[in-house]
Every structure is written in C-alpha cells, then in structure tokens.
Motif scaffolding. Structure first.
Motif, PDB file in Angstrom:
ATOM      1  N   ALA A 123      55.648  49.709  66.234  1.00 57.23           N
ATOM      2  CA  ALA A 123      54.448  50.350  66.040  1.00 57.23           C
ATOM      3  C   ALA A 123      54.147  51.710  66.113  1.00 57.23           C
ATOM      4  N   LEU A 124      55.036  52.586  66.319  1.00 54.25           N
ATOM      5  CA  LEU A 124      54.928  53.854  66.593  1.00 54.25           C
ATOM      6  C   LEU A 124      54.628  54.489  65.273  1.00 54.25           C
ATOM      7  N   PRO A 125      53.520  55.518  64.916  1.00 54.53           N
ATOM      8  CA  PRO A 125      53.200  55.920  63.739  1.00 54.53           C
ATOM      9  C   PRO A 125      54.243  57.161  63.442  1.00 54.53           C
ATOM     10  N   ASP A 126      54.262  57.545  62.238  1.00 58.86           N
ATOM     11  CA  ASP A 126      54.841  58.844  61.858  1.00 58.86           C
ATOM     12  C   ASP A 126      54.111  59.926  61.671  1.00 58.86           C
ATOM     13  N   PRO A 127      54.059  60.807  62.803  1.00 59.90           N
ATOM     14  CA  PRO A 127      53.069  62.042  62.659  1.00 59.90           C
ATOM     15  C   PRO A 127      53.223  62.980  61.410  1.00 59.90           C
ATOM     16  N   ASP A 128      52.094  63.286  61.140  1.00 68.11           N
ATOM     17  CA  ASP A 128      51.926  64.264  59.920  1.00 68.11           C
ATOM     18  C   ASP A 128      52.056  65.568  60.400  1.00 68.11           C
ATOM     19  N   PRO A 129      53.162  66.467  60.104  1.00 66.18           N
ATOM     20  CA  PRO A 129      53.321  67.682  60.741  1.00 66.18           C
ATOM     21  C   PRO A 129      52.009  68.846  60.478  1.00 66.18           C
ATOM     22  N   GLU A 130      51.382  68.565  59.279  1.00 69.73           N
ATOM     23  CA  GLU A 130      50.453  69.257  58.939  1.00 69.73           C
ATOM     24  C   GLU A 130      48.854  68.641  59.345  1.00 69.73           C
ATOM     25  N   GLY A 131      49.135  67.398  60.219  1.00 67.68           N
ATOM     26  CA  GLY A 131      48.041  66.704  60.575  1.00 67.68           C
ATOM     27  C   GLY A 131      48.054  66.895  61.987  1.00 67.68           C
ATOM     28  N   GLU A 132      48.225  65.845  62.863  1.00 61.00           N
ATOM     29  CA  GLU A 132      48.093  65.861  64.375  1.00 61.00           C
ATOM     30  C   GLU A 132      49.321  67.049  64.856  1.00 61.00           C
ATOM     31  N   LEU A 133      50.179  67.420  64.002  1.00 58.05           N
ATOM     32  CA  LEU A 133      50.774  68.526  64.684  1.00 58.05           C
ATOM     33  C   LEU A 133      50.693  69.901  63.891  1.00 58.05           C
ATOM     34  N   ARG A 134      49.539  69.820  63.344  1.00 57.53           N
ATOM     35  CA  ARG A 134      49.090  71.300  62.517  1.00 57.53           C
ATOM     36  C   ARG A 134      49.115  72.429  63.708  1.00 57.53           C
ATOM     37  N   TYR A 135      48.660  72.144  65.023  1.00 57.72           N
ATOM     38  CA  TYR A 135      48.607  73.269  65.943  1.00 57.72           C
ATOM     39  C   TYR A 135      49.997  73.914  65.984  1.00 57.72           C
ATOM     40  N   VAL A 136      51.079  73.128  65.824  1.00 52.32           N
ATOM     41  CA  VAL A 136      52.367  73.745  65.773  1.00 52.32           C
ATOM     42  C   VAL A 136      52.467  74.502  64.808  1.00 52.32           C
ATOM     43  N   MET A 137      52.512  74.082  63.466  1.00 53.42           N
ATOM     44  CA  MET A 137      52.538  74.907  62.422  1.00 53.42           C
ATOM     45  C   MET A 137      51.587  76.155  62.407  1.00 53.42           C
ATOM     46  N   ASN A 138      50.618  75.918  62.720  1.00 56.39           N
ATOM     47  CA  ASN A 138      49.741  77.404  62.934  1.00 56.39           C
ATOM     48  C   ASN A 138      50.163  78.165  63.667  1.00 56.39           C
ATOM     49  N   ALA A 139      51.164  77.894  65.033  1.00 56.86           N
ATOM     50  CA  ALA A 139      51.469  78.793  65.772  1.00 56.86           C
ATOM     51  C   ALA A 139      52.607  79.331  65.148  1.00 56.86           C
ATOM     52  N   VAL A 140      53.414  78.647  64.234  1.00 61.25           N
ATOM     53  CA  VAL A 140      54.510  79.125  63.362  1.00 61.25           C
ATOM     54  C   VAL A 140      53.946  80.377  62.604  1.00 61.25           C
ATOM     55  N   ARG A 141      52.923  80.166  61.850  1.00 59.88           N
ATOM     56  CA  ARG A 141      52.393  80.930  60.860  1.00 59.88           C
ATOM     57  C   ARG A 141      51.996  82.032  61.207  1.00 59.88           C
ATOM     58  N   THR A 142      51.248  81.854  62.712  1.00 59.77           N
ATOM     59  CA  THR A 142      50.625  83.031  63.404  1.00 59.77           C
ATOM     60  C   THR A 142      51.865  84.048  63.865  1.00 59.77           C
ATOM     61  N   ILE A 143      52.825  83.465  64.441  1.00 58.89           N
ATOM     62  CA  ILE A 143      53.869  84.059  64.828  1.00 58.89           C
ATOM     63  C   ILE A 143      54.490  84.864  63.720  1.00 58.89           C
ATOM     64  N   ARG A 144      54.945  84.438  62.681  1.00 64.66           N
ATOM     65  CA  ARG A 144      55.905  84.743  61.694  1.00 64.66           C
ATOM     66  C   ARG A 144      54.861  85.962  61.116  1.00 64.66           C
ATOM     67  N   GLY A 145      53.441  85.800  61.158  1.00 65.45           N
ATOM     68  CA  GLY A 145      52.693  87.071  60.603  1.00 65.45           C
ATOM     69  C   GLY A 145      52.772  88.041  61.758  1.00 65.45           C
ATOM     70  N   ALA A 146      52.807  87.831  62.790  1.00 58.19           N
ATOM     71  CA  ALA A 146      53.075  89.103  63.858  1.00 58.19           C
ATOM     72  C   ALA A 146      54.045  89.729  63.838  1.00 58.19           C
ATOM     73  N   LEU A 147      55.467  88.875  63.553  1.00 53.20           N
ATOM     74  CA  LEU A 147      56.449  89.497  63.584  1.00 53.20           C
ATOM     75  C   LEU A 147      56.967  90.225  62.228  1.00 53.20           C
ATOM     76  N   GLY A 148      56.357  89.829  61.207  1.00 47.77           N
ATOM     77  CA  GLY A 148      56.506  90.590  60.318  1.00 47.77           C
ATOM     78  C   GLY A 148      58.005  90.524  59.768  1.00 47.77           C
ATOM     79  N   SER A 149      58.623  91.583  59.314  1.00 55.08           N
ATOM     80  CA  SER A 149      59.982  91.501  59.105  1.00 55.08           C
ATOM     81  C   SER A 149      61.033  91.797  60.202  1.00 55.08           C
ATOM     82  N   ARG A 150      60.644  92.028  61.349  1.00 49.27           N
ATOM     83  CA  ARG A 150      61.237  92.574  62.617  1.00 49.27           C
ATOM     84  C   ARG A 150      62.619  91.843  63.008  1.00 49.27           C
ATOM     85  N   LEU A 151      62.331  90.484  63.072  1.00 47.86           N
ATOM     86  CA  LEU A 151      63.302  89.593  63.856  1.00 47.86           C
ATOM     87  C   LEU A 151      63.117  88.153  63.031  1.00 47.86           C
ATOM     88  N   PRO A 152      64.148  87.421  63.114  1.00 47.50           N
ATOM     89  CA  PRO A 152      64.162  85.905  62.621  1.00 47.50           C
ATOM     90  C   PRO A 152      63.436  85.033  63.914  1.00 47.50           C
TER      91      PRO A 152
END
Ligand code: CP3
Length: 371
Positions: A123-152
C-alpha cells in the motif's frame, strides 16, 4: 573560500571555481586531494545548534529552505572544504510515504506507523519529489543559488536496505530482528519493498540533480549487518538498480555508494557502474584500491574518533590515510563515517589543514607531467 583557477566544465554544464571533488571522482589529476566531511553540518558546530534552536525541531529545520541553506554553508565558511552537501536526512522518503517520522530528543528517529506486513508494503505510495518532498528540492535550489559557482553540491539519499531497516523496525535498529526475520522468512516481500524504494530513491535523486545537485551519494549505513548473500540481494542489487536508473537519465552525474562495514564488497560495488565508493576506517585504503583496481574513485577513511585526539596525532593519522591511498588521482579525503557530536570543531580544522598541506606531495602536478 579557497578556489582554484583550473575550472573545467562539470557534469551539468555548470562552470565551478573549485571542481577538485568532481575531477577526483572522474579520477583526473588534481593538485591536492579534495576534502569534505560526512555530517559536516551538524551538532558539533555551535552555529548549527543556534540555527536548529531557531528552527524548533530537526524536521522543522529540514523543511525550511533558508535555514537548510544557512546550515549547509556553515562548515564551508569555517573550513576550506571542497564540496557542499545538502542539509536534509535520509528518512524524508519514508516520511513522505506516510510513516510519520519524529526525532525524540536523545532517542534518534522513530516512525509512528512502521511497516507491519506485506499489505502495508504493497500500500506504500510513491512520493512525488516536487510534491510531498518539494521542501527538499526547495532546499537544493536555495543552496545552489547561494553557492553560485563556488563549489559542487552533493545530493543524497539512503539505500533501500537502510531505509527499510528504519521502516520495518520503526526506529534505529540494534539487532535488526524484525527486518532480518522478514529477509529470511519472506524475501520476496522484502524484494517488493526494495523495488519500491529503489524507484522512489532514483526519482528523488534525479529531482535533486534537476534542482542543482552536481553529484549524488547513497548512504547504506546498515548494509554491513547482513550476511553476504542477503547483502547482495537486499542491499547491493537495489543500489545497482538505482545506479542504472541514474545513469540512464543523467549519465554524467557522478554517483558515490557507501556501505558502512562493506569493505569486503568493494569490488562488487565497483561493478554497479557507480563512480566512487565510500570506505570506512576498518578497511585500509591500500587494500580498497587494490580491490577496485582503478574502476572507481575512493572516498574516506579517517576514523571519526581520531578527531578526539591531539592535533599532532590527527596530522599523523591524516598522513597515514594519504599514504595508504598512495600516489595519483581518484582519492577524496573524508571521515570513514559521520563526524561525531562531541568533536571539537578546531580539530576538524586541523584535519582539513593537514590534508591541504600534505596531499599535494601525492599528486603529479601539470609541470611534472610534462617533464
Ligand atoms: O552530511 C551532512 O552534513 C548532510 C546531512 C545529513 C544528515 N543526516 C543530517 C542530520 C545526512 C547525509 C544524513 C544521513 C543520515 N540520516 C543517515 C545516513 C548517514 C550515516 O551517518 O550513515 C542516517 C542513518 C540518518 C538517520 C538519522 N537522522 C539519525 C540516525 C539521526 C540522529 C538522531 C539523533 O538524535 O542522534 C538523524 C538526525 C540528523 N540528521 C541530525 C543531523 C545533523 C541530528 C539532528 C539534530 O539536530 O538533532
């Protein structure tokens, strides 16, 4: 922030100022051995504890992209590290599947609704990365923006086996009695759980790449508690499926697999098609390097407890780890597991400074290559 002028085009067409980590993963020549620390953002840092207090609980911190970004950058500002790692947790996927994650103070993670039977698994659902897990993707986007081109930026997830241990035990395991009983009694039911998790983990990691991650790591913290035949079926095979899925969709994004206590499996792990393997301190890097025979890069492997010793001792152990890997490319310096909470932050600084100072001697410089 330390940067190098030798930038080359990385996996996502992103030009990074410091791409030592990505070059080491491709086993290209580097001027010095790149370094980061597992759990580099965490409770050993006073600035982390202050941000976490501001957030409330640990999951509140994970759900706040600005604060996730703040704690991701904290160790980068303190030390000259060569990679950032997303601040999040491996248990976000089971939480998004509805198991009800909480962290009780001093008790570690717990699930309100652990998996009890085959019907729960089916019965386990398949979570949508841009749905229930969007907060994680938002963190990645925010970190990427703050890092700019400095580091991987490293994105990550738990291995299906490691996630399954928490989902079936309901909490961090000691003897893993419930999940191991399932593995022995109803292996095909566990296969169904592993397949679901492999699919969700693959989608989740690809979404992190789309959001700005440059490399991916799969944490298999508990693979080493399995008997070898069970390890192959329930931990290695699902990780192989993940690597295949990632490589089909994002062939240039490097993938690191890390099975704690998995030294005996390094050769089989290298055959999954991954780019790097994490090694804990119970296997010498010289032995690990022989086992993988140039197929993958190696990441590790200072015992995190070393950081409780004196600066002189830490430097000597860093020298020993570098020496154990030996000369040439393909090494990323790291701890053999996450940094421990009681670690004096200055001691992590001693380790990182020692890698910077001692590692160039293990690499062939451009000038030496030509002569
Ligand atoms: O490496 C990094 O800096 C990125 C952040 C990161 C965290 N967890 C933050 C965290 C990563 C990569 C993880 C992975 C993780 N989470 C693993 C696999 C890695 C490994 O060490 O083998 C596992 C098994 C978990 C599950 C988990 N989350 C545990 C066992 C705990 C500790 C619980 C406790 O109370 O001791 C967590 C919580 C957690 N994840 C913390 C951090 C910084 C501490 C939470 C706090 O602030 O109280």
């Amino acid at each position: 922030m330390n940067t190098l002028s030798t930038a080359s085009a990385p996996s996502q067409g992103r030009i990074l100022d410091n791409d030592l980590f990505l070059r080491a993963l491709r086993r290209e020549n580097v001027e010095r051995t790149p370094t980061w620390m597992m759990r580099q953002a965490g409770r050993y840092l006073p600035e982390y504890r202050a941000t976490r207090a501001k957030a409330g609980g640990f999951m509140d911190l994970c759900r706040n992209a600005e604060l996730c970004c703040e704690v991701t950058l904290q160790p980068l500002e303190r030390y000259g590290l060569d990679a950032a790692i997303l601040f999040s947790d491996i248990l976000t996927i089971p939480d998004a599947m509805g198991l009800g994650l909480s962290f009780a103070e001093g008790e570690g993670p717990q699930f309100a609704r652990p998996l009890r039977n085959a019907a729960d698994i089916d019965a386990l659902p398949d979570p949508d990365p841009e749905g229930e897990l969007r907060y994680v993707m938002n963190a990645v986007r925010t970190i990427r923006g703050a890092l700019g081109s400095r580091l991987p930026l490293i994105g990550f997830a738990g291995s299906p086996w490691t996630l399954a241990t928490y989902m079936v035990e309901g909490r961090g395991g000691h003897d893993f009695a419930k999940i191991k009983a399932l593995a022995y009694e109803q292996p095909e039911v566990l296969d169904r759980l592993s397949a679901k998790l492999a699919k969700s983990v693959t989608q989740y990691l690809l979404a992190q790449v789309a959001a700005g991650a440059d490399a991916l790591m799969v944490f298999d913290t508990w693979g080493g508690v399995l008997a070898p035949s069970l390890y192959r079926r329930h931990s290695l095979d699902p990780m192989r499926a993940i690597v295949a899925g990632l490589k089909a969709a994002a062939p240039t994004v490097p993938v690191i697999l890390f099975t704690k206590n998995g030294g005996q499996y390094l050769s089989e792990m290298a055959d999954t098609g991954c780019d790097g393997l994490g090694v804990d301190w119970t296997t010498d890097l010289s032995v690990a390097r022989e086992r993988v025979a140039g197929r993958v890069a190696l990441q590790g492997n200072l015992d995190p407890t070393t950081l409780f010793a004196s600066p002189e001792r830490i430097r000597a152990e860093v020298a020993r780890v570098l020496q154990s890997y030996g000369a040439g490319p393909g090494h990323i310096f790291n701890l053999g597991h996450g940094i421990l909470q009681q670690t004096p932050p200055e001691h992590a600084g001693v380790m990182i400074a020692a890698v910077r100072e001692l590692s160039p001697a293990h690499h062939v410089t451009g000038a030496a290559l030509k002569s």
